[in-house]
Structure formats: structure tokens, C-alpha cells
Write a protein that holds these residues in place. Structure first.
Motif, PDB file in Angstrom:
ATOM      1  N   PHE A   1       0.839  -1.192   0.000  1.00  0.00           N
ATOM      2  CA  PHE A   1       0.000   0.000   0.000  1.00  0.00           C
ATOM      3  C   PHE A   1       0.882   1.252   0.000  1.00  0.00           C
ATOM      4  O   PHE A   1       1.792   1.387   0.827  1.00  0.00           O
ATOM      5  CB  PHE A   1      -0.923   0.003   1.213  1.00  0.00           C
ATOM      6  CG  PHE A   1      -1.828  -1.196   1.267  1.00  0.00           C
ATOM      7  CD1 PHE A   1      -3.065  -1.174   0.627  1.00  0.00           C
ATOM      8  CD2 PHE A   1      -1.434  -2.358   1.933  1.00  0.00           C
ATOM      9  CE1 PHE A   1      -3.893  -2.283   0.666  1.00  0.00           C
ATOM     10  CE2 PHE A   1      -2.250  -3.472   1.968  1.00  0.00           C
ATOM     11  CZ  PHE A   1      -3.494  -3.436   1.325  1.00  0.00           C
ATOM     12  N   LEU A   2       0.591   2.156  -0.932  1.00  0.00           N
ATOM     13  CA  LEU A   2       1.271   3.453  -1.015  1.00  0.00           C
ATOM     14  C   LEU A   2       0.199   4.521  -0.833  1.00  0.00           C
ATOM     15  O   LEU A   2      -0.742   4.613  -1.624  1.00  0.00           O
ATOM     16  CB  LEU A   2       1.964   3.602  -2.370  1.00  0.00           C
ATOM     17  CG  LEU A   2       2.789   4.871  -2.598  1.00  0.00           C
ATOM     18  CD1 LEU A   2       3.945   4.947  -1.609  1.00  0.00           C
ATOM     19  CD2 LEU A   2       3.322   4.915  -4.026  1.00  0.00           C
ATOM     20  N   VAL A   3       0.338   5.320   0.224  1.00  0.00           N
ATOM     21  CA  VAL A   3      -0.698   6.274   0.616  1.00  0.00           C
ATOM     22  C   VAL A   3      -0.138   7.692   0.494  1.00  0.00           C
ATOM     23  O   VAL A   3       1.014   7.936   0.857  1.00  0.00           O
ATOM     24  CB  VAL A   3      -1.153   6.014   2.072  1.00  0.00           C
ATOM     25  CG1 VAL A   3      -2.210   7.024   2.507  1.00  0.00           C
ATOM     26  CG2 VAL A   3      -1.681   4.592   2.210  1.00  0.00           C
ATOM     27  N   THR A   4      -0.942   8.620  -0.031  1.00  0.00           N
ATOM     28  CA  THR A   4      -0.561  10.034   0.018  1.00  0.00           C
ATOM     29  C   THR A   4      -1.531  10.761   0.937  1.00  0.00           C
ATOM     30  O   THR A   4      -2.743  10.535   0.893  1.00  0.00           O
ATOM     31  CB  THR A   4      -0.585  10.701  -1.373  1.00  0.00           C
ATOM     32  OG1 THR A   4      -1.932  10.880  -1.793  1.00  0.00           O
ATOM     33  CG2 THR A   4       0.173   9.867  -2.391  1.00  0.00           C
ATOM     34  N   SER A   5      -0.990  11.613   1.789  1.00  0.00           N
ATOM     35  CA  SER A   5      -1.829  12.270   2.786  1.00  0.00           C
ATOM     36  C   SER A   5      -1.072  13.437   3.408  1.00  0.00           C
ATOM     37  O   SER A   5       0.156  13.460   3.420  1.00  0.00           O
ATOM     38  CB  SER A   5      -2.222  11.270   3.885  1.00  0.00           C
ATOM     39  OG  SER A   5      -2.984  11.898   4.896  1.00  0.00           O
ATOM     40  N   ARG A   6      -1.809  14.401   3.910  1.00  0.00           N
ATOM     41  CA  ARG A   6      -1.189  15.463   4.708  1.00  0.00           C
ATOM     42  C   ARG A   6      -1.025  15.020   6.159  1.00  0.00           C
ATOM     43  O   ARG A   6      -0.367  15.698   6.935  1.00  0.00           O
ATOM     44  CB  ARG A   6      -2.044  16.734   4.657  1.00  0.00           C
ATOM     45  CG  ARG A   6      -2.279  17.251   3.247  1.00  0.00           C
ATOM     46  CD  ARG A   6      -3.040  18.566   3.237  1.00  0.00           C
ATOM     47  NE  ARG A   6      -3.581  18.843   1.913  1.00  0.00           N
ATOM     48  CZ  ARG A   6      -4.178  19.968   1.554  1.00  0.00           C
ATOM     49  NH1 ARG A   6      -4.311  20.934   2.437  1.00  0.00           N
ATOM     50  NH2 ARG A   6      -4.641  20.140   0.341  1.00  0.00           N
ATOM     51  N   GLU A   7      -1.653  13.896   6.498  1.00  0.00           N
ATOM     52  CA  GLU A   7      -1.658  13.428   7.883  1.00  0.00           C
ATOM     53  C   GLU A   7      -1.312  11.949   7.931  1.00  0.00           C
ATOM     54  O   GLU A   7      -1.800  11.166   7.109  1.00  0.00           O
ATOM     55  CB  GLU A   7      -3.042  13.661   8.496  1.00  0.00           C
ATOM     56  CG  GLU A   7      -3.176  13.241   9.931  1.00  0.00           C
ATOM     57  CD  GLU A   7      -4.552  13.543  10.480  1.00  0.00           C
ATOM     58  OE1 GLU A   7      -4.827  13.108  11.613  1.00  0.00           O
ATOM     59  OE2 GLU A   7      -5.352  14.197   9.776  1.00  0.00           O
ATOM     60  N   ALA A   8      -0.452  11.564   8.862  1.00  0.00           N
ATOM     61  CA  ALA A   8      -0.062  10.163   8.990  1.00  0.00           C
ATOM     62  C   ALA A   8      -1.238   9.313   9.462  1.00  0.00           C
ATOM     63  O   ALA A   8      -2.159   9.788  10.130  1.00  0.00           O
ATOM     64  CB  ALA A   8       1.095  10.037   9.975  1.00  0.00           C
TER      65      ALA A   8
END
Length: 832
Positions: free
Chosen positions: A313-320
């Protein structure tokens, strides 16, 4: 044995030909014949040949000597097919071009290259021309990089590009790849920079099941994730799933989106059914913009990480996400790549970029925090105005006002992008973030805590939340504590709302405490580290002085001016410092106090440096009156010293000497060695000008001994140069060389460029006096490289002190060299 030949292949296919033939019959077949005739004619015109049909009856197969000819032909085909008289709806043709070795048999080609080109055509869309990486390498055309793809029955992944040319469509859906690599979004612009990040993320994909790319809005998280995923296709034989979570509003909708990516007909899928389908798939799941559905993402991934084994899984986010197994990859600004990206994007928008424009483009990139979104928003403006005008406007109105004509609301402006993140904070964290906007540049955790009115672990927890939401940037340092920073655009956003007075007051009070510590350290020893500490804090120091009256913290503001005056004498501007300090005058308390006396004396010093002697004398006299009113002998002596300098600059030398002599016994009695050393150094310099050389040399030598003892190396530089001047006037130039050289060495270490220039000029005069004219000239000219630097104040120019020597050097400068190591010339003269 079959022979091989290097060839460029072009394959085409009419989209929906079976349906068109069934519905329109002879009319479509008539169109198709025109299509084939035109293709044969255009292939020949470009040095190629249509060999035969490949696949269905509407497919064409042509060969060319090189990829460039094949691409030119393909562009001509696409444009010409549109001109054939239509029998009904528009007909679209998809095309693919590959290049390499193929088996040649009579007028045909066979083998892996042919199969690969067919698979490339299979994933294209009508109107689109796809080119393999092998073909693109040797053809100079404009392409869109569509990434690295694993194609059906093709063993090695293939880089795929889309041809761009006038008249061709540009925007297409993702490639029609059955292995789901087609799900990755494509972009019209090329991917710029982030080489190190791309390499590191691809390495991390081989080590971690869950990676989160974290960063502030507009930092290019999505583009980076897509780029890394597309170039990592060979690692995932079952392909890549991409889901944009912007519109996801629940765990159920996220589950359904993932299921639809696996099978477009899937409906009412449960988490268990999804996990069962994913369990044995070696696939990369890209969850984009997870911060839009952070709780749903956490819920779904919690289950999938346990119930599956192969998917990554590769996630993009401003928050962990906050999972123990989550590897967090924090993305910041583009850095040095930002300037190149801005120049490329601006040129694409029509801006004319000259050979000397890179420095101003670097400033423009910095004004948008070197963020990709800021660059994309700024680039079109540079096509309609000069870079210098754009930079001026951005400084005046801030980058928050940059706005795009289209796109999602959260990416249409920097202001909207930041607002999206800030609005999701609770009111307390929003207030904390706003208060951090008071700092200009970086700050440590205890400073944030002071402004928040909190302490210890609670402040650390509050800061952690803001950092993990990519609203505050953490900067590790080699010292005991790291520092934090708001991006310029974030700081500008927080300053749009007025700061509560009590928060501003805490900020000014805290800066007063910081400057007291900084000033104490700098007075103990002028080291590079102490100057660097001041440099870090100085922007916030100046901000605090500007806020002091408004925040009802005038006493703290006065203390800041007093503590900053020594550093400002070395580093900061002159008129700007005095103007800033004068803002407090209208709010001064009327009663004499030590704080008021120190402030007035420091203000007098700033006015002296700014050339405002009359004002300086008024403030220094008021400071002296305050000191005497409260019985502060130590401050009385400092005021006398300041008045002495003012009198000297006003041409009243005897009065200046008398004031210094009045201050000296007070300082000796009070054991204020720093001020005593300064007094003796100034007195020696004044006696030097009166040619009272023996007393002058004695006073300066005592001052040097005190500065050495106290570690006050900034003042030591000036005292050493005063001593050298006195020794030269006493016709002892050989004795003057060692103090000149020592002053130069200390000035270089402290980055005092003006003092280095002065040392070089003194050294040149000294060598001229010793009859070493050639060496003197080299050293004199070496001073030119420092003339734009900072300086320590001196009251008499070298030219006035040594007119004949300087005149000789000035007469001889034309055509002379500039010594790179002028200090070596001084050492050589000392040794001989």
C-alpha cells in the motif's frame, strides 16, 4: 536462419470497427477503403511501407527505417483521417510505435518486437499515438511521459510515451491496461526533479508493505506517488490499483472503489470479500489523498493489513495514519529543482526567459515555498509580466492570492489549499497554529510553548499534531533541540487574522528573554556559532519590536533593543534599526528606570550608526540623566562613552576625550571590564588622531589585553586595527603587521567582510611604508572583494590617516593583479 533487421514499426486500429460495420455496412467499408488508401500514400511519403493488415481487417501495419519517420507519419495519418468525409459519427484510430530488432521475412516482420508493438497498441485510445521508450530515445519530439508499464504477454516492463503535436488531442483517460497499471492518472506536463525521493521510495517499496507519503498541500505527493508507482510496475505482476479518496465519505465507499478497480461490475462488496480477492495478488494499492477520508482509510487498512499478505500500500496524505507498521516518507519543498521547474513551466506558458534570469526565478520559486502547486499557479503570470514585477507584487500581496482559472477548488489557489487543511483543525489547534505565525523563520519547541502559554510534554504533544498534519515543518539540528518552521505561505495565511493581544504580549516577552541570552553569549565571545544563533533569531526579534507597543509590552521591547544593539552593529542595517527602535519612543514610560536608560543609550548607538548624530545626542543625554537619577554608575559611564563617540563624530575631539577620561575611573571602580576595554580602545583611537602616540598605544594595548581575556573578538578586531594605525603613525610599520594579520584572521572567521577589507588596506599601507610597493599593491586591490560586506564602525578613513601612501597605491592600481592569498604576503613580510 531468419535474418534480423532494425526497424521502426507503426500499428493502427480503428476503434469500434465491428460495431460500425454492423450499423453502417457499405458506408463504413467505403470510409475504410479511403482510410487504407490514404495510409499507404502517407507511409510512402515518409519513407515507409504499409506491409499488410495485422489483427482485424481494419488494422494496419507499417515499417520505417527510423522512429522519427514513423512518428511524423503517424501524426500526418491522425490529422488526415479526420478529413475523410464522414458517413456518420467521427471515427477514431489508435496507434502505437516501437523500435528494435525484428525477424525479416520477405516483405514482413515477425517476432517479439511485433508482438510488443501490438500490445502497446492494445492499451491506447482512439486519437492517441503511443511510443515505446526504445523509440522515444532516438526521436526528438514532444512527449508526455506515461510511466513504466507491464503489458500483457510482454516479459519486461515498458516505458510508454504519448506524442504531442499541434492538432492532436492531448488529454486521454488512463491507458487501457488489463493489469490495472492503466488506472494511474496521466499528466500533460513532464515530471521534474525529486530524483532522490523517487530512488528512495522505490527502494522502500521493496522493504515495507505500507508507505505514507506525507507533506503539506501542494508539495506534489500525488505526482510523486504516480511516478514511483508507474516506474515500479515490474515489481507487481498483478498490476497497480489507484483510488483517489477525494470523494470517499465512508469506509464502505472506499471498499467499493477498490472492488470496482478490480472488477468494474463489482457491487455491494464487503471488507472480507475485498480482502479475499486481494489476498493473493502481488499488487500495489495506491490510496491517494487519504487525508480526505482519514478515518475511513484507517478502518479499511487496519483490516486489509491483517487479512492479506501480498498486496502493498502506497498512501498520500497530509496526515499520517498512525499504524505501527507505517513507514512515513515526509515530502518537503522541491529545493534546487524548483527554479528549473518554474522556468520550464513559465516557458511552456509563453514566458521569454533570458540567460541571466535564473537568480530572479530562484527568488520567485522561494516566494511560493518551492512547492509544485505554487509553481504551477505562478508560471502563467510570468508570461504576461516581467519576473521583477511579479516578484514585487508577490512581496506586496503575498503568494496566497495566486489563483488558477480551473482545477479542483482545493488546488485552485494557495489560500484555498491551506484553508482546506486549517479548517479541519479544532479551535484550540487552530489558535496554536495562528500564534506560530508570529515567528519569522524557525523556532524551538520551548519558544512555541512560551507563546502558547503551556509547558513541557503538553506543548510537545500539541506540536506533534501540527507536524503530523503537515502544517508545521520540523527541522532536525545537530544540537540538543530541533527547530520548527511555518512555510512562508502558511505563515502569511495565519497572519490574515489579527493576533490576540495576550498572545502577542507573550511573544514579545519571550523574545526579550531570548535576546538577553543571545546578547550575554555574544558579549562573552564573538564566535561564528553565536553570530549564527543571532542570525536565526533576528527576523523574529525585529517582528517583536514592531509589535511591542501594540501588545502593551513596551518594557520588553526596550529590553530587546538594548540586547540587540551589539549584534545589529555587526550584522544588521543602520537606518532600518534606528527607525524600528524609534517606534517605541511614543510609548515610553515617563519615570526614569534602568530599562529606560539602557534603551535610550542603545537607541543613541543606533542613531549614531545611521548618521543621525543630533538625535543620538538627545537620546544619550536623556540616558545619562536617567542613570544619574537612579544612581546607576555603570550605566552613567556607558552613556558618557556614547556621548564621547557622538562628540568625536561632531568634530569636538577635546570634549570627546574628556568624556572618555570621565568614564574610565567609573568603569575601573565598577569592574566593568568589557566597557572599560571599549573605553580604552576608543580613547586610544582618539589620542592616535591627536598624534599622542605613546599614550594612544598604551591605552589600546591595555584594551587588547582585556578583549583577549574576555574573549570579545569582535571588538578585538577593531582594537588591533587601531593599534596598527598608531604604530604606523609612530613609524613602526614592522610592529604593525602582526596585529593587522591577526585582525584579518578573526574577521574572516566571524564573516566580518568590511573589517577584512580594512585589514587589507591597512596591510597595504604598512607594506608601502616598508618599501614593498609591488606586494602592497596586490594587498590593496584584494580589499575590493570585500567592499559590499558588513563592517565595524570606524571614525577616520585610512586615506585621511595615510594620504601619501594611499595616493601612491591609487596611482598604481591600473593593470595590477589581485592577490588571492593576500594574508600570505603579510606573513611573508613578517617573516623577513
Amino acid at each position: 536462419m531468419l535474418a534480423t533487421k532494425t526497424v521502426a514499426l507503426l500499428m493502427t486500429d480503428v476503434v469500434g470497427s465491428t460495431r460500425l460495420e454492423q450499423r453502417y455496412g457499405p458506408q463504413f467499408l467505403d470510409w475504410l477503403q479511403h482510410h487504407v488508401d490514404l495510409a499507404v500514400e502517407l507511409a510512402a511519403a515518409h519513407g515507409g511501407e504499409v506491409l499488410k493488415h495485422r489483427g482485424e481487417g481494419d488494422s494496419l501495419f507499417a515499417a520505417f527505417a527510423d522512429p522519427a519517420s514513423a512518428i511524423r507519419c503517424a501524426i500526418a495519418w491522425q490529422l488526415a483521417f479526420r478529413e475523410i468525409e464522414s458517413f456518420g459519427p467521427p471515427v477514431a484510430v489508435r496507434m502505437a510505435i516501437d523500435f528494435g530488432e525484428a525477424y525479416a521475412l520477405e516483405s514482413d516482420f515477425w517476432g517479439g518486437l511485433v508482438n510488443r508493438c501490438a500490445r502497446l497498441r492494445e492499451v491506447s485510445h482512439g486519437g492517441q499515438i503511443l511510443v515505446s521508450g526504445h523509440a522515444a530515445e532516438s526521436a526528438k519530439f514532444d512527449f508526455i511521459d506515461l510511466g513504466n508499464h507491464t503489458l500483457r504477454d510482454v516479459e519486461q516492463p515498458l516505458m510508454i510515451y504519448q506524442v504531442i503535436a499541434p492538432g492532436l488531442e492531448r488529454d486521454f483517460p488512463p491507458l487501457r491496461n488489463p493489469l490495472h497499471l492503466a488506472q494511474l492518472p496521466s499528466y500533460a506536463s513532464s515530471f521534474t526533479g525529486r530524483d532522490q525521493e523517487r530512488t528512495e521510495l522505490r527502494r522502500l517499496l521493496s522493504q515495507h508493505r505500507l508507505i505514507s507519503i506525507l507533506g503539506p498541500g501542494g508539495s506534489g505527493k500525488t505526482r510523486l506517488a504516480v511516478e514511483v508507482a508507474s516506474r515500479s510496475g515490474s515489481q507487481f505482476k498483478d498490476g497497480i490499483l489507484h483510488v483517489d479518496l477525494v470523494s470517499a465519505d465512508s469506509a464502505e465507499s472506499l471498499i467499493q472503489s477498490l472492488a470496482n478497480r478490480l472488477d468494474a461490475t463489482a457491487n455491494a462488496t464487503s471488507i472480507d470479500q475485498l480482502a479475499s480477492r486481494l489476498n493473493n495478488l502481488a499488487t500495489l494499492v495506491v490510496l491517494d489523498n487519504a487525508d480526505h477520508a482519514i478515518e475511513a482509510t484507517r478502518e479499511v487498512l487496519t483490516r486489509l493489513m491483517v487479512a492479506t499478505h501480498k498486496p502493498q500500500f502506497l498512501v498520500t496524505s497530509r496526515e499520517a495514519l498512525g499504524f505501527p507498521e507505517e513507514h512515513r516518507f515526509t515530502l518537503g519543498s522541491l529545493g534546487t529543482d524548483a527554479t528549473l521547474m518554474l522556468m520550464e513551466r513559465a516557458a511552456a506558458c509563453g514566458a521569454r526567459i533570458g540567460p541571466g534570469d535564473q537568480p530572479i526565478y530562484r527568488q520567485l520559486a522561494a516566494a511560493v515555498d518551492e512547492l509544485p502547486l505554487g509553481i504551477e499557479l505562478l508560471a502563467p503570470m510570468l508570461a504576461v509580466m516581467q519576473p521583477a514585477e511579479a516578484l514585487r507584487l508577490m512581496r506586496e500581496f503575498s503568494a496566497l492570492e495566486l489563483e488558477a482559472a480551473s482545477g479542483s477548488s482545493r488546488h485552485r489557489s494557495l489560500d484555498g489549499m491551506i484553508a482546506w487543511s486549517v479548517d479541519r483543525l479544532d479551535s484550540e489547534d487552530r489558535d496554536r497554529l495562528q500564534s506560530l505565525g508570529l515567528f519569522v523563520g524557525s523556532f524551538p519547541l520551548d519558544s512555541a510553548a512560551a507563546v502558547w502559554g503551556s509547558t513541557g510534554w503538553g506543548a510537545a504533544q500539541n506540536m506533534r499534531r501540527l507536524v503530523e498534519k503537515s502544517l508545521v515543518q520540523f527541522e532536525p539540528h545537530s544540537g540538543a533541540s530541533g527547530r520548527y518552521r511555518l512555510l512562508q505561505t502558511m505563515a502569511a495565511y495565519t497572519r490574515k487574522a489579527p493576533c490576540p493581544p495576550e498572545v502577542a504580549r507573550r511573544f514579545v516577552e519571550h523574545i526579550a528573554s531570548v535576546t538577553a541570552e543571545l546578547d550575554r553569549d555574544l558579549r562573552k565571545a564573538q564566535t561564528a556559532e553565536h553570530f549564527q544563533s543571532w542570525d536565526l533569531w533576528n527576523p523574529s526579534v525585529r517582528k517583536a519590536v514592531g509589535l511591542a507597543s501594540e501588545a502593551n509590552a513596551v518594557d520588553a521591547g526596550m529590553r530587546i533593543i538594548h540586547h540587540a544593539s551589539l549584534f545589529w552593529g555587526y550584522r544588521a542595517g543602520e537606518r532600518e534599526d534606528a527607525l524600528l527602535a524609534k517606534k517605541l519612543l511614543s510609548s515610553l514610560p515617563s519615570e526614569p528606570s534602568k530599562t529606560r536608560a539602557e534603551f535610550l543609550n542603545s537607541l543613541a548607538v543606533l542613531c549614531v550608526r545611521a548618521g543621525q548624530r543630533e538625535e543620538a545626542e538627545v537620546h544619550a543625554t536623556a540616558s545619562l540623566a536617567d542613570a544619574r537619577a537612579i544612581g546607576d554608575a555603570a550605566h552613567e559611564a556607558k552613556s558618557l562613552l556614547n556621548l564621547s563617540i557622538i562628540a568625536l563624530q561632531s568634530g569636538r575631539r577635546e570634549e570627546a576625550i574628556a568624556l572618555s577620561r570621565e568614564a574610565e575611573p567609573i568603569l575601573r571602580q565598577g569592574n566593568d571590564l568589557n566597557s572599560l576595554a571599549a573605553c580604552l580602545s576608543n580613547l586610544g583611537a582618539m589620542l592616535n588622531e591627536l598624534e599622542t602616540l605613546d599614550e594612544s598605544i598604551g591605552a589600546i594595548q591595555e584594551a587588547i589585553a582585556l578583549f583577549d581575556r574576555l574573549g570579545n573578538r569582535g571588538r578585538l578586531v577593531l582594537a588591533l586595527q587601531n593599534l596598527a594605525e598608531a604604530l604606523m603613525k609612530a613609524d613602526r610599520p614592522a610592529e604593525a603587521l602582526p596585529p593587522i594579520l591577526r585582525s584579518a584572521e578573526i574577521a574572516a572567521e566571524l564573516n566580518l567582510a568590511g573589517s577584512l577589507a580594512q585589514a587589507a588596506q591597512l596591510g597595504a599601507v604598512c607594506l608601502e611604508k616598508m618599501g614593498l610597493g609591488k606586494e602592497a599593491l596586490k594587498v590593496w586591490n584584494a580589499a575590493d572583494r570585500y567592499v559590499d560586506g558588513e563592517t565595524i564602525l570606524r571614525h577616520a578613513t585610512i586615506q585621511n590617516a595615510f594620504p601619501s601612501e594611499v595616493s601612491e597605491l591609487l596611482r598604481s592600481t591600473e593593470g595590477s593583479g589581485n592577490s588571492e592569498d593576500w594574508q600570505a604576503l603579510l606573513r611573508g613580510a613578517i617573516s623577513t
